[in-house]
Each structure stands twice: as C-alpha cells, then as structure tokens.
Design an enzyme around this catalytic site. Sequence first.
Site, PDB file in Angstrom:
ATOM      1  N   CYS A 111      13.123  18.683  10.147  1.00 51.95           N
ATOM      2  CA  CYS A 111      14.313  18.188   9.442  1.00 51.95           C
ATOM      3  C   CYS A 111      15.607  18.790   9.974  1.00 51.95           C
ATOM      4  O   CYS A 111      16.690  18.318   9.641  1.00 51.95           O
ATOM      5  CB  CYS A 111      14.183  18.449   7.951  1.00 51.95           C
ATOM      6  SG  CYS A 111      12.661  17.790   7.278  1.00 51.95           S
ATOM      7  N   HIS A 248      20.903  17.971   4.611  1.00 49.37           N
ATOM      8  CA  HIS A 248      19.620  17.285   4.761  1.00 49.37           C
ATOM      9  C   HIS A 248      19.154  16.814   3.382  1.00 49.37           C
ATOM     10  O   HIS A 248      19.138  17.586   2.419  1.00 49.37           O
ATOM     11  CB  HIS A 248      18.604  18.252   5.381  1.00 49.37           C
ATOM     12  CG  HIS A 248      17.204  17.755   5.333  1.00 49.37           C
ATOM     13  ND1 HIS A 248      16.861  16.469   5.698  1.00 49.37           N
ATOM     14  CD2 HIS A 248      16.048  18.364   4.935  1.00 49.37           C
ATOM     15  CE1 HIS A 248      15.560  16.313   5.536  1.00 49.37           C
ATOM     16  NE2 HIS A 248      15.046  17.436   5.080  1.00 49.37           N
ATOM     17  N   ASN A 278      13.354  11.605   1.813  1.00 51.28           N
ATOM     18  CA  ASN A 278      13.515  12.569   2.920  1.00 51.28           C
ATOM     19  C   ASN A 278      13.036  11.911   4.215  1.00 51.28           C
ATOM     20  O   ASN A 278      11.843  11.668   4.393  1.00 51.28           O
ATOM     21  CB  ASN A 278      12.686  13.827   2.599  1.00 51.28           C
ATOM     22  CG  ASN A 278      12.762  14.882   3.690  1.00 51.28           C
ATOM     23  OD1 ASN A 278      13.259  14.629   4.783  1.00 51.28           O
ATOM     24  ND2 ASN A 278      12.246  16.064   3.391  1.00 51.28           N
TER      25      ASN A 278
HETATM   26  N1  ACO Z   1       3.696  13.087  -9.622  1.00 48.62           N
HETATM   27  C1  ACO Z   1       3.323  13.705 -10.749  1.00 48.62           C
HETATM   28  N2  ACO Z   1       2.955  14.989 -10.816  1.00 48.62           N
HETATM   29  C2  ACO Z   1       2.963  15.685  -9.658  1.00 48.62           C
HETATM   30  C3  ACO Z   1       3.341  15.108  -8.438  1.00 48.62           C
HETATM   31  C4  ACO Z   1       3.724  13.742  -8.450  1.00 48.62           C
HETATM   32  N3  ACO Z   1       4.116  13.085  -7.348  1.00 48.62           N
HETATM   33  N4  ACO Z   1       3.261  16.038  -7.477  1.00 48.62           N
HETATM   34  C5  ACO Z   1       2.852  17.174  -8.063  1.00 48.62           C
HETATM   35  N5  ACO Z   1       2.678  16.968  -9.391  1.00 48.62           N
HETATM   36  C6  ACO Z   1       2.257  17.908 -10.414  1.00 48.62           C
HETATM   37  C7  ACO Z   1       1.495  19.083  -9.840  1.00 48.62           C
HETATM   38  O1  ACO Z   1       0.115  18.763  -9.709  1.00 48.62           O
HETATM   39  C8  ACO Z   1       1.735  20.148 -10.899  1.00 48.62           C
HETATM   40  O2  ACO Z   1       0.849  19.903 -11.975  1.00 48.62           O
HETATM   41  P1  ACO Z   1       0.199  21.120 -12.793  1.00 48.62           P
HETATM   42  O3  ACO Z   1       1.349  21.873 -13.377  1.00 48.62           O
HETATM   43  O4  ACO Z   1      -0.656  20.420 -13.802  1.00 48.62           O
HETATM   44  O5  ACO Z   1      -0.557  21.919 -11.779  1.00 48.62           O
HETATM   45  C9  ACO Z   1       3.141  19.847 -11.388  1.00 48.62           C
HETATM   46  O6  ACO Z   1       3.438  18.480 -11.005  1.00 48.62           O
HETATM   47  C10 ACO Z   1       4.207  20.752 -10.812  1.00 48.62           C
HETATM   48  O7  ACO Z   1       4.026  20.809  -9.396  1.00 48.62           O
HETATM   49  P2  ACO Z   1       4.950  21.734  -8.513  1.00 48.62           P
HETATM   50  O8  ACO Z   1       4.517  21.647  -7.084  1.00 48.62           O
HETATM   51  O9  ACO Z   1       5.040  23.073  -9.142  1.00 48.62           O
HETATM   52  O10 ACO Z   1       6.350  21.005  -8.659  1.00 48.62           O
HETATM   53  P3  ACO Z   1       7.787  21.518  -8.271  1.00 48.62           P
HETATM   54  O11 ACO Z   1       8.643  21.556  -9.451  1.00 48.62           O
HETATM   55  O12 ACO Z   1       7.729  22.732  -7.380  1.00 48.62           O
HETATM   56  O13 ACO Z   1       8.319  20.313  -7.363  1.00 48.62           O
HETATM   57  C11 ACO Z   1       8.607  19.647  -5.084  1.00 48.62           C
HETATM   58  C12 ACO Z   1       7.614  19.971  -6.184  1.00 48.62           C
HETATM   59  C13 ACO Z   1       9.437  18.444  -5.489  1.00 48.62           C
HETATM   60  C14 ACO Z   1       7.844  19.333  -3.813  1.00 48.62           C
HETATM   61  C15 ACO Z   1       9.562  20.855  -4.839  1.00 48.62           C
HETATM   62  O14 ACO Z   1       8.813  22.039  -4.699  1.00 48.62           O
HETATM   63  C16 ACO Z   1      10.416  20.683  -3.623  1.00 48.62           C
HETATM   64  O15 ACO Z   1      11.262  19.811  -3.553  1.00 48.62           O
HETATM   65  N6  ACO Z   1      10.272  21.526  -2.595  1.00 48.62           N
HETATM   66  C17 ACO Z   1      11.038  21.421  -1.372  1.00 48.62           C
HETATM   67  C18 ACO Z   1      10.410  20.440  -0.459  1.00 48.62           C
HETATM   68  C19 ACO Z   1      11.324  20.155   0.709  1.00 48.62           C
HETATM   69  O16 ACO Z   1      12.525  20.261   0.598  1.00 48.62           O
HETATM   70  N7  ACO Z   1      10.805  19.789   1.849  1.00 48.62           N
HETATM   71  C20 ACO Z   1      11.721  19.525   2.944  1.00 48.62           C
HETATM   72  C21 ACO Z   1      11.215  19.913   4.185  1.00 48.62           C
HETATM   73  S1  ACO Z   1      10.384  18.575   4.907  1.00 48.62           S
HETATM   74  C22 ACO Z   1      10.270  18.802   6.613  1.00 48.62           C
HETATM   75  O17 ACO Z   1      10.794  19.725   7.188  1.00 48.62           O
HETATM   76  C23 ACO Z   1       9.432  17.804   7.358  1.00 48.62           C
END
Ligand code: ACO
Length: 321
Positions: A111, A248, A278
Amino acid sequence: MNAKIIGTGWELPAYEADNDYLSTIMETSDEWITERTGIRKRHLAKEETTTSLAAGAAGKALKASGLKAEQIDLLIVATITSDTETPSTACRVQAELGAVNAVAFDINAACSGFLYAIHTADAFIKSGIYKNVLLVGAETLSKLVDWTDRSTCVLFGDGAGAAVLTAAEQGGVTAQAIGSDGSRWEVLSCMGRSNHNPICQEQAEAGFLQMNGQEVFKFAIKTVPQCIEEALKQAGISPEEVTCFLLHQANKRIIQSVAKRLKQPEDKFPMNIDQCANTSAASLPILLAQMDEQGRLHPGDRLVLSGFGAGLTWGACVLEW
Ligand code: ACO
C-alpha cells in the site's frame, strides 16, 4: 529540479459489490463493515486485469498531461498483483501505450507503493537522468484475498490510478520521509509459489493475503503521523499550512486517528474509501486523480500524501500542486 504532477487518471472495474451483497455470500453485515472501516462498496475485476486497469488510468493521465507516449522516459507501476510474474506490469503498460522510449519496471511496496514510486521518480528527476515520468498504482487484490476469510476479504477492492510527473523548477515534490521495517514482514503477507524443483518433497499451495489487522492498525496510527511530521519538518511548513492530507484509504478510523494526532480538522482528509475500499498501491493515485477531475486541487495548494502497508513499509511526501 522537482518532480511536478502535470496529469492524472483513474480507472475502476465496472462491477460494484456492496456490503449487502457480501452479506449474502459470507457471515458479515453492512453495519459491521461500515462501522469498523467506513467501506460501503468495492469494485471487483471481472473482465479487467491489473494490466488493463493500469493502462486505462495511465492513458488518461498521459492525455491530461499533454505529453505524447514517446516523451515518457520512465514508467513505474506500483503493484503487488501483477498479472504475470514476469514480465512486469510496467512493460505491458508500456506496450499498450506505445511509450517506446521509457524504461519500465514495477515496484512492490504494497500500500506504500505509490509513495515509493514518487520517491524513485523524484530521485531520477533531481539527478537529471529522466525528465518525464509516468507513475501508476494498480491492483486486483480480489485475486489475492481469501474469500472465506471475512476479516480480510471485505476490506479490499480493485482499481488503478496514475500520474505524469515532469521536471519543474518550482513546486512539485518538496519533501519526503519514507521507511521500511522488514523485521515485521509477517504482520501482513502473501506467500508466493513454493519451490517444485525435483529435490523438493513438500509442495505448498500458493497463499492468500493474511493480516494481523490490529497490529497493522496500531502500526498505522503511530507511524503515519510520525512520517508526515518528519516530511513537514523537512519542507519547513506546519500542518496548518497544508491544504489537504491524502492518506492511503485503508480504514476510516485510521484516517480519523491521524487527523486527531496532527490536530487537524477531518475535512482536510478527503476520502473515497466508502466507494473503493482499500485498493493498496492504487488507493492514493485514485483519490488524487478523482480530486483533480472534480476540480478540488488548485495551483499553489500544498498537499501531503501518505501511505503504509505490508513490508512493513510507509512514506509521506509534501508537494505543491
Ligand atoms: N463481519 C463480521 N464480523 C467480523 C468480520 C466481518 N467481516 N471480520 C471479523 N469479524 C469479527 C471477528 O471474528 C471478531 O469476532 P469475535 O469478537 O467473536 O472473535 C470481531 O468481529 C472483532 O474482530 P477484530 O479483528 O477484533 O476487529 P477490529 O475491530 O480489529 O477490526 C479491522 C478489524 C477492520 C481489520 C481492523 O483491525 C483494521 O482496520 N486494521 C487495519 C487493517 C489495514 O489497515 N490494512 C491495510 C494494509 S493492507 C496492505 O498493505 C496490502
């Protein structure tokens, strides 16, 4: 001489998949995705390829710049989803455009790829080696994500953005801060083909993108403000003097957090994450090109571009429009 942007273009696949559609094929909901990320829909490639999207965006940027394809000296595509392992996507785009005099190669910095491409272009322009550079960020992430892993697949989309840069005495890129930390490569990765030579016993399947979302989140909200501050210091300007910050488009909450840390109003941080999700290396040039097309960029505007991603990699640059 500085590298100055003189034309931009963007291209997205025709097919749009909104969150409600995803909730029909996996256990997720529009509410979960929107609240956690700000994403409402993404474009997914059906007929399109990384090469066709890249060539589409590049052709528009070239047209907007007023240059002819033969005038391009250097053509860089930032991508982690090249259609071919070799040749590079850049060589294929070169052929599509007829940029016969360009040196063409790809950059893999996930990214942060477009920032790395700007960094490279600026160095070649400053050294006097090249004058006109075409940069493209292009991805079809939809072929790299695991569509059974709801925690990653809902986050990504496909698309391409491009910019033509030329040597200018004034304006353009005035400062950059860029970095890598390979010791943390496992936080966000995608394994490639395994070795299947005659002496290898085990043959693993090519992998899918895997990510520790919370680690990436923490890394982003700490590193992005730091590298923006470093670039601003180099440019000798304060955050208040910046017209807008193009970050980004990975997560709306990350962008809001960066705005808070820099003590800047959120309306200085334009977003299209709701429409595009993204798109990795394509995210910044798509946002830039859409703003350019909408007439939201004016001569003299001071822009900050900043990205972060797998590697881990990050970067920020200050430029005058
Ligand atoms: N729909 C519903 N529930 C979901 C989903 C979904 N799509 N995905 C995960 N969950 C659930 C999980 O199973 C978990 O359930 P549990 O509590 O029963 O175990 C719950 O939601 C919370 O999951 P978390 O992973 O803790 O969610 P979080 O609040 O951390 O959000 C996210 C996840 C959106 C991915 C966040 O961590 C994030 O944005 N991180 C940054 C990612 C990023 O910016 N990547 C960019 C780089 S990409 C590159 O370089 C190619």
